[in-house]
Scaffold this motif. Structure first.
Motif, PDB file in Angstrom:
ATOM      1  N   ILE A   6       0.844  -1.194   0.000  1.00 42.83           N
ATOM      2  CA  ILE A   6       0.000   0.000   0.000  1.00 42.83           C
ATOM      3  C   ILE A   6       0.880   1.245   0.000  1.00 42.83           C
ATOM      4  O   ILE A   6       1.811   1.363   0.803  1.00 42.83           O
ATOM      5  CB  ILE A   6      -0.937   0.001   1.219  1.00 42.83           C
ATOM      6  N   ASP A   7       0.562   2.172  -0.875  1.00 41.27           N
ATOM      7  CA  ASP A   7       1.246   3.463  -0.958  1.00 41.27           C
ATOM      8  C   ASP A   7       0.627   4.387   0.087  1.00 41.27           C
ATOM      9  O   ASP A   7      -0.522   4.793  -0.037  1.00 41.27           O
ATOM     10  CB  ASP A   7       1.070   4.027  -2.370  1.00 41.27           C
ATOM     11  N   THR A   8       1.393   4.708   1.107  1.00 39.88           N
ATOM     12  CA  THR A   8       0.880   5.563   2.187  1.00 39.88           C
ATOM     13  C   THR A   8       1.387   6.996   2.090  1.00 39.88           C
ATOM     14  O   THR A   8       1.305   7.750   3.054  1.00 39.88           O
ATOM     15  CB  THR A   8       1.256   4.983   3.564  1.00 39.88           C
ATOM     16  N   THR A   9       1.908   7.368   0.913  1.00 36.26           N
ATOM     17  CA  THR A   9       2.459   8.718   0.770  1.00 36.26           C
ATOM     18  C   THR A   9       1.379   9.791   0.679  1.00 36.26           C
ATOM     19  O   THR A   9       1.692  10.968   0.783  1.00 36.26           O
ATOM     20  CB  THR A   9       3.384   8.824  -0.458  1.00 36.26           C
ATOM     21  N   ASP A  10       0.133   9.402   0.473  1.00 32.58           N
ATOM     22  CA  ASP A  10      -0.958  10.373   0.488  1.00 32.58           C
ATOM     23  C   ASP A  10      -2.172   9.753   1.167  1.00 32.58           C
ATOM     24  O   ASP A  10      -2.137   8.605   1.607  1.00 32.58           O
ATOM     25  CB  ASP A  10      -1.300  10.874  -0.927  1.00 32.58           C
ATOM     26  N   GLU A  11      -3.235  10.488   1.259  1.00 32.37           N
ATOM     27  CA  GLU A  11      -4.412  10.009   1.989  1.00 32.37           C
ATOM     28  C   GLU A  11      -5.197   8.917   1.261  1.00 32.37           C
ATOM     29  O   GLU A  11      -6.074   8.295   1.836  1.00 32.37           O
ATOM     30  CB  GLU A  11      -5.347  11.180   2.338  1.00 32.37           C
ATOM     31  N   LEU A  12      -4.891   8.642  -0.009  1.00 30.64           N
ATOM     32  CA  LEU A  12      -5.626   7.632  -0.768  1.00 30.64           C
ATOM     33  C   LEU A  12      -5.262   6.193  -0.373  1.00 30.64           C
ATOM     34  O   LEU A  12      -6.074   5.291  -0.500  1.00 30.64           O
ATOM     35  CB  LEU A  12      -5.412   7.832  -2.270  1.00 30.64           C
ATOM     36  N   HIS A  13      -4.029   5.992   0.076  1.00 35.70           N
ATOM     37  CA  HIS A  13      -3.559   4.666   0.473  1.00 35.70           C
ATOM     38  C   HIS A  13      -3.904   3.608  -0.586  1.00 35.70           C
ATOM     39  O   HIS A  13      -4.577   2.627  -0.307  1.00 35.70           O
ATOM     40  CB  HIS A  13      -4.125   4.262   1.832  1.00 35.70           C
ATOM     41  N   GLU A  14      -3.422   3.815  -1.783  1.00 39.00           N
ATOM     42  CA  GLU A  14      -3.728   2.910  -2.892  1.00 39.00           C
ATOM     43  C   GLU A  14      -2.838   1.673  -2.881  1.00 39.00           C
ATOM     44  O   GLU A  14      -1.680   1.720  -2.478  1.00 39.00           O
ATOM     45  CB  GLU A  14      -3.556   3.657  -4.221  1.00 39.00           C
ATOM     46  N   ILE A  15      -3.405   0.574  -3.350  1.00 42.69           N
ATOM     47  CA  ILE A  15      -2.659  -0.672  -3.484  1.00 42.69           C
ATOM     48  C   ILE A  15      -1.767  -0.561  -4.717  1.00 42.69           C
ATOM     49  O   ILE A  15      -2.225  -0.220  -5.799  1.00 42.69           O
ATOM     50  CB  ILE A  15      -3.618  -1.870  -3.603  1.00 42.69           C
ATOM     51  N   ARG A  16      -0.481  -0.871  -4.542  1.00 42.63           N
ATOM     52  CA  ARG A  16       0.484  -0.812  -5.649  1.00 42.63           C
ATOM     53  C   ARG A  16       0.964  -2.189  -6.078  1.00 42.63           C
ATOM     54  O   ARG A  16       1.549  -2.347  -7.136  1.00 42.63           O
ATOM     55  CB  ARG A  16       1.691   0.043  -5.259  1.00 42.63           C
ATOM     56  N   GLY A  17       0.724  -3.215  -5.265  1.00 49.60           N
ATOM     57  CA  GLY A  17       1.135  -4.567  -5.623  1.00 49.60           C
ATOM     58  C   GLY A  17       0.449  -5.592  -4.745  1.00 49.60           C
ATOM     59  O   GLY A  17       0.011  -5.280  -3.636  1.00 49.60           O
ATOM     60  N   ILE A  18       0.365  -6.811  -5.267  1.00 49.52           N
ATOM     61  CA  ILE A  18      -0.267  -7.919  -4.542  1.00 49.52           C
ATOM     62  C   ILE A  18       0.531  -9.191  -4.818  1.00 49.52           C
ATOM     63  O   ILE A  18       0.934  -9.447  -5.951  1.00 49.52           O
ATOM     64  CB  ILE A  18      -1.727  -8.142  -5.008  1.00 49.52           C
ATOM     65  N   ILE A  35       1.767  -9.321  -8.681  1.00 53.60           N
ATOM     66  CA  ILE A  35       1.555  -8.260  -9.656  1.00 53.60           C
ATOM     67  C   ILE A  35       1.908  -6.934  -8.992  1.00 53.60           C
ATOM     68  O   ILE A  35       1.603  -6.709  -7.823  1.00 53.60           O
ATOM     69  CB  ILE A  35       0.114  -8.255 -10.205  1.00 53.60           C
ATOM     70  N   VAL A  36       2.594  -6.088  -9.748  1.00 56.60           N
ATOM     71  CA  VAL A  36       2.978  -4.763  -9.271  1.00 56.60           C
ATOM     72  C   VAL A  36       2.570  -3.757 -10.330  1.00 56.60           C
ATOM     73  O   VAL A  36       2.808  -3.967 -11.526  1.00 56.60           O
ATOM     74  CB  VAL A  36       4.505  -4.687  -9.007  1.00 56.60           C
ATOM     75  N   GLU A  37       1.956  -2.682  -9.881  1.00 57.52           N
ATOM     76  CA  GLU A  37       1.553  -1.606 -10.788  1.00 57.52           C
ATOM     77  C   GLU A  37       2.753  -1.162 -11.628  1.00 57.52           C
ATOM     78  O   GLU A  37       3.871  -1.059 -11.121  1.00 57.52           O
ATOM     79  CB  GLU A  37       1.025  -0.432  -9.956  1.00 57.52           C
ATOM     80  N   GLN A  41       7.068  -0.742 -10.679  1.00 59.28           N
ATOM     81  CA  GLN A  41       7.997  -1.830 -10.969  1.00 59.28           C
ATOM     82  C   GLN A  41       9.432  -1.310 -10.936  1.00 59.28           C
ATOM     83  O   GLN A  41       9.696  -0.154 -11.220  1.00 59.28           O
ATOM     84  CB  GLN A  41       7.670  -2.451 -12.322  1.00 59.28           C
ATOM     85  N   GLY A  42      10.357  -2.185 -10.549  1.00 63.68           N
ATOM     86  CA  GLY A  42      11.762  -1.819 -10.472  1.00 63.68           C
ATOM     87  C   GLY A  42      12.134  -1.093  -9.192  1.00 63.68           C
ATOM     88  O   GLY A  42      13.256  -0.616  -9.052  1.00 63.68           O
ATOM     89  N   ARG A  43      11.231  -1.013  -8.237  1.00 60.42           N
ATOM     90  CA  ARG A  43      11.481  -0.331  -6.961  1.00 60.42           C
ATOM     91  C   ARG A  43      11.625  -1.302  -5.785  1.00 60.42           C
ATOM     92  O   ARG A  43      11.686  -0.883  -4.640  1.00 60.42           O
ATOM     93  CB  ARG A  43      10.347   0.642  -6.644  1.00 60.42           C
ATOM     94  N   GLY A  44      11.611  -2.591  -6.065  1.00 53.97           N
ATOM     95  CA  GLY A  44      11.754  -3.582  -5.005  1.00 53.97           C
ATOM     96  C   GLY A  44      10.442  -4.071  -4.411  1.00 53.97           C
ATOM     97  O   GLY A  44      10.451  -4.894  -3.497  1.00 53.97           O
ATOM     98  N   VAL A  45       9.320  -3.587  -4.922  1.00 53.75           N
ATOM     99  CA  VAL A  45       8.015  -3.992  -4.389  1.00 53.75           C
ATOM    100  C   VAL A  45       7.789  -5.483  -4.609  1.00 53.75           C
ATOM    101  O   VAL A  45       7.385  -6.202  -3.701  1.00 53.75           O
ATOM    102  CB  VAL A  45       6.880  -3.149  -5.002  1.00 53.75           C
ATOM    103  N   GLY A  46       8.045  -5.968  -5.811  1.00 59.67           N
ATOM    104  CA  GLY A  46       7.869  -7.387  -6.110  1.00 59.67           C
ATOM    105  C   GLY A  46       8.758  -8.260  -5.245  1.00 59.67           C
ATOM    106  O   GLY A  46       8.330  -9.309  -4.754  1.00 59.67           O
TER     107      GLY A  46
END
Length: 117
Positions: A6-18, A35-37, A41-46
């Motif tokens: 989850i991206d917590t950098t703003d108030e939306l808290h959107e899912i970026r990967g599963i 899966i990563v948005e 990708q390329g940021r270590g999320v996967g």
């Protein structure tokens, strides 16, 4: 079992990967998916998502994770190889590779055991 990034950098808290795994009927192996948005990708999320399912599957006694990856998905193939997955041809679909990773550590051989002492 599933994990979300989850991206917590703003108030939306959107899912970026599963990532998730589903146990196979044998009770010892599981099939995974990740899966990563695109923009993330390329940021270590996967990598982090895969680490989470591997550790959880191992702690729950599973012995192997298996995932199907499109043969031309070079980025995913690279992630899988870096994480220790071995590619195998899929007998049912030549456009797919089956990546497999054993979750149990092999017993140390005589040289490793002697070096540890």
């Amino acid at each position: 079992m599933a994990f979300v990034a989850i991206d917590t950098t703003d108030e939306l808290h959107e899912i970026r990967g599963i990532s998730r795994y589903t146990c196979n009927p044998d009770g010892k192996t599981a099939e995974f998916g990740v899966i990563v948005e695109d923009a993330w990708q390329g940021r270590g999320v996967g990598h982090v998502l895969m680490q989470a399912i591997e550790e959880t599957a191992r702690a729950r006694g599973l012995t192997e994770l298996i995932g199907l990856v499109l043969k031309d998905n070079d980025e995913m193939g690279e992630l899988m190889r870096k994480r220790g997955y071995a590619p195998h041809r899929d007998e049912d679909d030549p456009g797919v590779l089956r990546y497999i990773k054993p979750l149990v550590e092999p017993a140390p051989g005589p040289l490793e055991a002697a070096a540890a002492e």
